[in-house]
Design a protein around this motif. Structure first.
Motif, mmCIF file in Angstrom:
data_model
loop_
_atom_site.group_PDB
_atom_site.id
_atom_site.type_symbol
_atom_site.label_atom_id
_atom_site.label_comp_id
_atom_site.label_asym_id
_atom_site.label_seq_id
_atom_site.Cartn_x
_atom_site.Cartn_y
_atom_site.Cartn_z
ATOM 1 N N THR A 156 0.822 -1.207 0.000
ATOM 2 C CA THR A 156 0.000 0.000 0.000
ATOM 3 C C THR A 156 0.863 1.266 0.000
ATOM 4 O OG1 THR A 156 -0.099 -0.108 2.422
ATOM 5 C CG2 THR A 156 -1.882 -1.161 1.200
ATOM 6 N N PRO A 157 0.292 2.394 -0.471
ATOM 7 C CA PRO A 157 1.046 3.638 -0.631
ATOM 8 C C PRO A 157 0.963 4.533 0.595
ATOM 9 C CG PRO A 157 -1.095 3.914 -1.612
ATOM 10 C CD PRO A 157 -1.064 2.515 -1.048
ATOM 11 N N MET A 164 -6.182 2.777 2.407
ATOM 12 C CA MET A 164 -5.693 1.841 1.390
ATOM 13 C C MET A 164 -5.443 0.467 2.002
ATOM 14 S SD MET A 164 -6.006 3.464 -1.307
ATOM 15 C CE MET A 164 -7.322 4.279 -0.420
ATOM 16 N N ARG A 167 -9.321 -0.953 2.871
ATOM 17 C CA ARG A 167 -10.055 -1.226 1.623
ATOM 18 C C ARG A 167 -9.660 -2.579 1.046
ATOM 19 N NH1 ARG A 167 -10.238 3.758 -2.541
ATOM 20 N NH2 ARG A 167 -8.371 2.872 -3.529
ATOM 21 N N ARG A 182 2.096 -4.933 3.658
ATOM 22 C CA ARG A 182 3.375 -4.238 3.681
ATOM 23 C C ARG A 182 3.107 -2.771 3.359
ATOM 24 N NH1 ARG A 182 6.529 -0.606 1.101
ATOM 25 N NH2 ARG A 182 8.609 -0.632 2.026
ATOM 26 N N PRO A 183 3.014 -1.883 4.383
ATOM 27 C CA PRO A 183 2.725 -0.471 4.147
ATOM 28 C C PRO A 183 3.957 0.262 3.641
ATOM 29 C CG PRO A 183 3.092 -0.816 6.482
ATOM 30 C CD PRO A 183 3.159 -2.184 5.826
ATOM 31 N N GLY A 219 8.437 -7.477 -1.357
ATOM 32 C CA GLY A 219 7.502 -7.701 -2.459
ATOM 33 C C GLY A 219 7.842 -8.944 -3.244
ATOM 34 N N PHE A 233 -2.560 -4.341 -4.791
ATOM 35 C CA PHE A 233 -1.567 -3.263 -4.785
ATOM 36 C C PHE A 233 -2.222 -1.940 -5.113
ATOM 37 C CE2 PHE A 233 2.289 -1.012 -5.264
ATOM 38 C CZ PHE A 233 2.220 -0.266 -6.418
ATOM 39 N N SER A 236 1.813 3.324 -7.987
ATOM 40 C CA SER A 236 2.051 3.798 -9.352
ATOM 41 C C SER A 236 1.842 2.690 -10.379
ATOM 42 C CB SER A 236 3.488 4.314 -9.468
ATOM 43 O OG SER A 236 4.381 3.238 -9.247
ATOM 44 N N VAL A 239 5.089 0.516 -10.866
ATOM 45 C CA VAL A 239 5.315 -0.560 -9.901
ATOM 46 C C VAL A 239 4.226 -1.622 -10.038
ATOM 47 C CG1 VAL A 239 5.450 -1.143 -7.455
ATOM 48 C CG2 VAL A 239 6.593 0.909 -8.319
ATOM 49 N N GLN A 242 5.102 -3.995 -12.711
ATOM 50 C CA GLN A 242 6.196 -4.892 -12.301
ATOM 51 C C GLN A 242 5.673 -5.991 -11.380
ATOM 52 O OE1 GLN A 242 9.600 -2.742 -10.737
ATOM 53 N NE2 GLN A 242 10.114 -4.455 -9.375
ATOM 54 N N GLY A 259 -2.032 4.531 -11.198
ATOM 55 C CA GLY A 259 -1.981 5.968 -11.415
ATOM 56 C C GLY A 259 -3.193 6.500 -12.166
ATOM 57 N N CYS A 291 -4.827 9.739 -6.278
ATOM 58 C CA CYS A 291 -4.842 9.195 -7.636
ATOM 59 C C CYS A 291 -6.063 9.664 -8.419
ATOM 60 C CB CYS A 291 -4.827 7.690 -7.576
ATOM 61 S SG CYS A 291 -6.195 7.090 -6.621
ATOM 62 N N GLU A 386 1.014 12.534 -14.371
ATOM 63 C CA GLU A 386 0.275 12.861 -13.147
ATOM 64 C C GLU A 386 1.170 13.705 -12.254
ATOM 65 O OE1 GLU A 386 -0.329 9.393 -10.718
ATOM 66 O OE2 GLU A 386 -2.342 10.020 -10.309
ATOM 67 N N PHE A 388 0.550 14.811 -9.105
ATOM 68 C CA PHE A 388 0.487 14.342 -7.714
ATOM 69 C C PHE A 388 0.908 15.474 -6.768
ATOM 70 C CE2 PHE A 388 -1.214 10.455 -6.587
ATOM 71 C CZ PHE A 388 -0.740 9.985 -5.377
ATOM 72 N N LEU A 414 -8.682 6.205 -14.603
ATOM 73 C CA LEU A 414 -9.190 5.986 -13.243
ATOM 74 C C LEU A 414 -10.435 6.815 -12.982
ATOM 75 C CD1 LEU A 414 -8.612 4.388 -10.664
ATOM 76 C CD2 LEU A 414 -7.191 6.267 -9.872
HETATM 77 N N1 LIG Z 1 -5.044 4.169 -7.748
HETATM 78 C C1 LIG Z 1 -4.850 4.548 -6.506
HETATM 79 O O1 LIG Z 1 -5.737 4.415 -5.637
HETATM 80 C C2 LIG Z 1 -3.535 5.132 -6.127
HETATM 81 C C3 LIG Z 1 -2.500 5.344 -7.028
HETATM 82 N N2 LIG Z 1 -1.321 5.890 -6.613
HETATM 83 C C4 LIG Z 1 -0.279 6.228 -7.589
HETATM 84 O O2 LIG Z 1 1.049 5.945 -7.023
HETATM 85 C C5 LIG Z 1 1.930 7.018 -7.315
HETATM 86 C C6 LIG Z 1 2.435 7.708 -6.073
HETATM 87 O O3 LIG Z 1 2.372 6.863 -4.968
HETATM 88 P P1 LIG Z 1 3.670 6.054 -4.526
HETATM 89 O O4 LIG Z 1 3.421 5.499 -3.177
HETATM 90 O O5 LIG Z 1 4.914 6.840 -4.748
HETATM 91 O O6 LIG Z 1 3.703 4.849 -5.539
HETATM 92 P P2 LIG Z 1 4.759 3.646 -5.591
HETATM 93 O O7 LIG Z 1 4.206 2.773 -6.615
HETATM 94 O O8 LIG Z 1 6.172 4.072 -5.692
HETATM 95 O O9 LIG Z 1 4.672 2.910 -4.125
HETATM 96 C C7 LIG Z 1 3.503 2.283 -3.732
HETATM 97 C C8 LIG Z 1 3.878 1.179 -2.730
HETATM 98 O O10 LIG Z 1 4.632 0.184 -3.404
HETATM 99 C C9 LIG Z 1 5.897 -0.010 -2.769
HETATM 100 N N3 LIG Z 1 6.859 -0.367 -3.800
HETATM 101 C C10 LIG Z 1 7.564 0.456 -4.608
HETATM 102 N N4 LIG Z 1 8.328 -0.267 -5.467
HETATM 103 C C11 LIG Z 1 8.100 -1.587 -5.167
HETATM 104 C C12 LIG Z 1 8.590 -2.834 -5.677
HETATM 105 N N5 LIG Z 1 9.468 -2.883 -6.679
HETATM 106 N N6 LIG Z 1 8.133 -3.990 -5.128
HETATM 107 C C13 LIG Z 1 7.252 -3.959 -4.110
HETATM 108 N N7 LIG Z 1 6.744 -2.817 -3.573
HETATM 109 C C14 LIG Z 1 7.171 -1.645 -4.112
HETATM 110 C C15 LIG Z 1 6.157 1.305 -2.087
HETATM 111 O O11 LIG Z 1 7.068 1.104 -1.041
HETATM 112 P P3 LIG Z 1 7.930 2.358 -0.460
HETATM 113 O O12 LIG Z 1 7.101 3.584 -0.630
HETATM 114 O O13 LIG Z 1 8.189 2.014 0.963
HETATM 115 O O14 LIG Z 1 9.154 2.379 -1.295
HETATM 116 C C16 LIG Z 1 4.769 1.667 -1.589
HETATM 117 O O15 LIG Z 1 4.476 0.931 -0.424
HETATM 118 C C17 LIG Z 1 1.142 7.934 -8.192
HETATM 119 O O16 LIG Z 1 1.312 7.546 -9.543
HETATM 120 C C18 LIG Z 1 -0.313 7.692 -7.815
HETATM 121 O O17 LIG Z 1 -1.238 7.978 -8.819
HETATM 122 C C19 LIG Z 1 -1.062 6.195 -5.326
HETATM 123 C C20 LIG Z 1 -2.059 5.979 -4.386
HETATM 124 C C21 LIG Z 1 -3.363 5.492 -4.732
#
Ligand SMILES: NC(=O)C1=CN([C@@H]2O[C@H](COP(=O)(O)OP(=O)(O)OC[C@H]3O[C@@H](n4cnc5c(N)ncnc54)[C@H](OP(=O)(O)O)[C@@H]3O)[C@@H](O)[C@H]2O)C=CC1
Ligand SMILES: O=C(O)[C@H](O)CS(=O)(=O)O
Length: 483
Positions: A156-157, A164, A167, A182-183, A219, A233, A236, A239, A242, A259, A291, A386, A388, A414
Motif C-alpha cells: 500500500t502507498p 488503502m 479497503r 506491507r505499508p 515484495g 496493490f 504507481s 510498480v 512490475q 496511477g 490518484c 500525473e 500528484f 481511473l
Molecule cells: N489508484 C490509486 O488508488 C492510487 C494510485 N497511486 C499512484 O502511485 C503514485 C504515487 O504513490 P507512490 O506510493 O509513490 O507509488 P509507488 O508505486 O512508488 O509505491 C507504492 C507502494 O509500493 C511499494 N513499492 C515500490 N516499489 C516496489 C517494488 N518494486 N516492489 C514492491 N513494492 C514496491 C512502495 O514502497 P515504499 O514507498 O516504501 O518504497 C509503496 O508501499 C502515483 O502515480 C499515484 O497515482 C497512489 C495511491 C493510490
C-alpha cells in the motif's frame, strides 16, 4: 519527537507477526519522519526478506482456522475492529498527520473513510451467497459455492495510510482470507496502529500481519510464494506493472489501483460556483496527492475567465502549514522529489507558452504554495503525466467533441469529472469518458458503497461496494450424481 496521544500504546514500532510485535533479528530499523519539520518521529523494523516465509506460513495456518469460523463470527469481530477504530479516531488521525502531513481534519476524515470499509464488509461477510443450477440431467444436482482465495498480500502507498489498507484487509478477512500487509516506508505507523486495534478486536494471530522493511525484497518474497494466492496493490502504474509480472509465474489473482490523470471538464452551462468548489475539492485534497485528483482542468471558453478568477481567489486563500495546526488547508508534500515534480511541470508548461497565474513557489522545507497555470495545451508534460501535487493546469476548449477526445487521450482511466446542467450532454459525456469512475457535477466520488477502480493502465479490479469481496473469493462448482 513523541506524538501527543490519549492512548500512547497505539504507537507501535514493531511488525505484527503471528500475533506478536517483532523487531528485525539484526535490530535494523527505518526512520519515520514528520514531513512538516523533518524530525524523526519513530523507527520501525527493516525486516529482511528471509523472514517472510515464516510470516507466510503463519498466515496459511491462521487462514485455515479463520475460514472455518462462521461468517457471523467473522462479521462480529470485524465490527469490533470498526468500533475500536472509530473510538480512537483522534489518536489515529494524529499519528497519520504526523507521518504523512495531511491536515488533521483530512486525517480524521480518512479514518472514518477507512473504518467504513470494515463496517461495510463486516456486513457483506454474511452475504456470500452461492447458487443452485437446474441440472441438464435428472440424476444430477449442481451447486456453486463461494470460498476464500486463501493467503493474500497487500502493498500500500503513503498517501492514504489507513484507507488503502482497510479497503483491502476488510474484504479479505470478511471472505475468510488472511492478509499480509506491507505499508509504505513513509507511513507505517498508521498501519501498525490499525494492527494493534485489530488485535484488541480479537482478529486471531496470523490472520492480519503487518511487515515493514525493504519494498522490493519483501515484495519479491510475497510474489514468489506459491502459498500467497492473491496480491492487492495500490500505487504507481510503473510498480503495479512490475508486481503483476512478478505474480505471473504463480498465477496469482491481482488487484491493481494505479496511477491516474483525471480530466475535470467545465461546460458553459455549468453551475459556476459548484464547478469551482468541485475543482477545489478534487484538486487540492491531500495537497493534490491522490490518484483521483483533477490533473487536467478543461474549461469551455464562454465561462473560462470567470472560472479562473473565482478559482484563483479560493486558491489564494488556502492556508499552507503544519497539518497539526488548526486551520491548515494544505500540509507539506511527502518528500523532496514531489516538489521537484510540481516545479518541473510548471516550468515546462510556462516554457511552452502557459501562464503561472497563482502560487508555484517553495515556502521552505516540504511546503509549496498551491498553483494555477492557464493557457495549457496537450503538448505540455502536465497533460500526460500525473503531477500528484497542488497544481491546477487549465485548458480552454470550444466543443464537446473536442474536449471528450482530449480527456480520453491518455493511457490512464481511473477518474474523470464534468460539470453540466444539460441532461442530454450529461448522458453523452458520462458514457463517452473512458474511465472507471466519473463524477457529474461533483469533485468527490469516493465512498465504501461504490466500486472504486480504473480501466486501461489505471488498474484491474474494483475495491469497496458489493463487488470488492469478489476479489477475495473463488467460485467452486459442485456436480453431484444423485443416483
Ligand atoms: N489508484 C490509486 O488508488 C492510487 C494510485 N497511486 C499512484 O502511485 C503514485 C504515487 O504513490 P507512490 O506510493 O509513490 O507509488 P509507488 O508505486 O512508488 O509505491 C507504492 C507502494 O509500493 C511499494 N513499492 C515500490 N516499489 C516496489 C517494488 N518494486 N516492489 C514492491 N513494492 C514496491 C512502495 O514502497 P515504499 O514507498 O516504501 O518504497 C509503496 O508501499 C502515483 O502515480 C499515484 O497515482 C497512489 C495511491 C493510490
Ligand atoms: O489512493 C488514493 O488516491 C485514494 O484511492 C483516493 S480516495 O479513495 O481517497 O478517493
Amino acid at each position: 519527537m513523541s506524538i501527543d496521544l490519549t492512548d500512547p500504546t497505539l504507537l507501535k514500532t514493531a511488525c505484527l507477526i503471528d500475533g506478536s510485535w517483532v523487531n528485525a533479528p539484526s535490530g535494523a530499523v527505518i526512520d519515520v519522519t514528520n514531513p512538516a519539520d523533518g524530525s524523526v518521529v519513530a523507527t520501525v523494523p527493516a525486516l529482511p526478506a528471509d523472514e517472510i516465509p515464516a510470516v507466510i506460513e503463519a498466515s496459511a495456518r491462521a487462514q485455515r482456522a479463520w475460514a472455518t469460523r462462521p461468517a457471523k463470527e467473522r462479521s462480529a469481530i470485524l465490527r469490533r475492529w470498526f468500533d475500536l477504530i472509530v473510538a480512537n479516531t483522534d489518536d489515529l488521525a494524529r499519528i497519520m498527520t504526523t507521518e504523512q502531513g495531511k491536515p488533521l481534519a483530512e486525517a480524521k476524515g480518512e479514518i472514518g473513510y477507512a473504518a467504513s470499509f470494515i463496517e461495510w464488509f463486516a456486513e457483506e461477510a454474511k452475504r456470500l451467497y452461492g447458487e443452485t443450477i437446474p441440472a441438464p440431467r435428472a440424476d444430477q444436482r449442481l451447486t456453486v459455492i463461494r470460498q476464500p482465495v486463501g493467503v493474500t498480500a497487500a502493498i500500500t502507498p503513503w498517501n492514504f495510510p489507513a484507507a488503502m489498507i482497510t479497503r483491502k484487509a476488510a474484504p479479505a478477512l470478511a471472505a475468510g482470507c488472511s492478509m499480509i500487509v506491507r505499508p509504505a516506508d513513509l507511513t507505517p505507523l498508521t498501519a501498525l496502529a490499525l494492527g494493534e486495534l485489530a488485535v484488541r478486536a480479537g482478529i486471531p494471530a496470523g490472520v492480519l500481519q503487518i511487515v515493514t522493511g525493504p519494498a522490493r525484497e519483501i515484495g519479491k518474497a510475497l510474489t514468489d510464494s506459491e502459498v500467497v494466492r492473491k496480491l492487492s496493490f495500490t500505487g504507481s502504474t510503473e510498480v503495479g506493472r512490475q508486481l503483476m509480472a512478478q505474480c505471473a509465474p504463480t498465477i496469482k489473482k491481482v488487484s491493481l489501483e494505479l496511477g491516474g490523470n483525471a480530466p475535470f471538464i467545465v461546460f458553459d452551462d455549468a453551475d459556476l460556483d459548484a464547478a469551482v468548489d468541485g475543482a477545489m475539492a478534487s484538486k487540492y485534497r491531500n495537497a493534490g496527492q491522490t490518484c483521483v485528483c483533477a490533473n487536467r482542468i478543461y474549461v469551455q471558453r464562454g465561462i473560462h475567465d470567470a472560472f479562473v478568477e473565482r478559482l484563483t481567489a479560493k486558491v489564494r486563500a488556502l492556508k499552507v502549514g503544519n497539518g497539526l495546526e488548526a486551520g491548515t488547508d494544505i500540509g507539506p508534500m511527502i518528500e523532496p522529489k514531489a516538489l521537484d515534480k510540481i516545479e518541473s511541470h510548471i516550468k515546462d508548461a510556462v516554457s511552452k507558452g502557459a501562464t503561472l497565474v497563482e502560487g508555484g513557489d517553495r515556502l521552505g522545507g516540504l511546503f509549496f504554495r498551491p498553483a494555477i497555470v492557464t493557457g495549457v495545451t496537450a503538448e505540455m508534460v502536465v497533460a500526460r503525466d500525473e503531477t500528484f501535487g497542488p497544481l491546477a493546469p487549465i485548458f480552454a476548449f470550444d466543443t464537446e467533441e473536442e474536449v471528450v477526445a482530449q480527456a480520453n487521450d491518455t493511457i490512464f482511466g481511473l477518474a474523470a469529472y464534468f460539470f453540466t446542467r444539460d441532461y442530454g450532454r450529461a448522458i453523452r459525456v458520462g458514457e463517452a469518458l473512458e474511465y472507471g469512475m466519473v463524477g457529474h457535477n461533483t469533485g468527490l466520488i469516493s465512498n465504501e458503497v461504490a466500486p472504486f477502480g480504473g480501466v486501461k493502465q489505471s488498474g484491474l479490479g474494483r475495491e469497496g461496494s458489493r463487488h470488492g469481496i469478489d476479489e477475495y473469493t473463488e467460485l467452486k462448482y459442485i456436480c453431484s450424481m444423485v443416483g
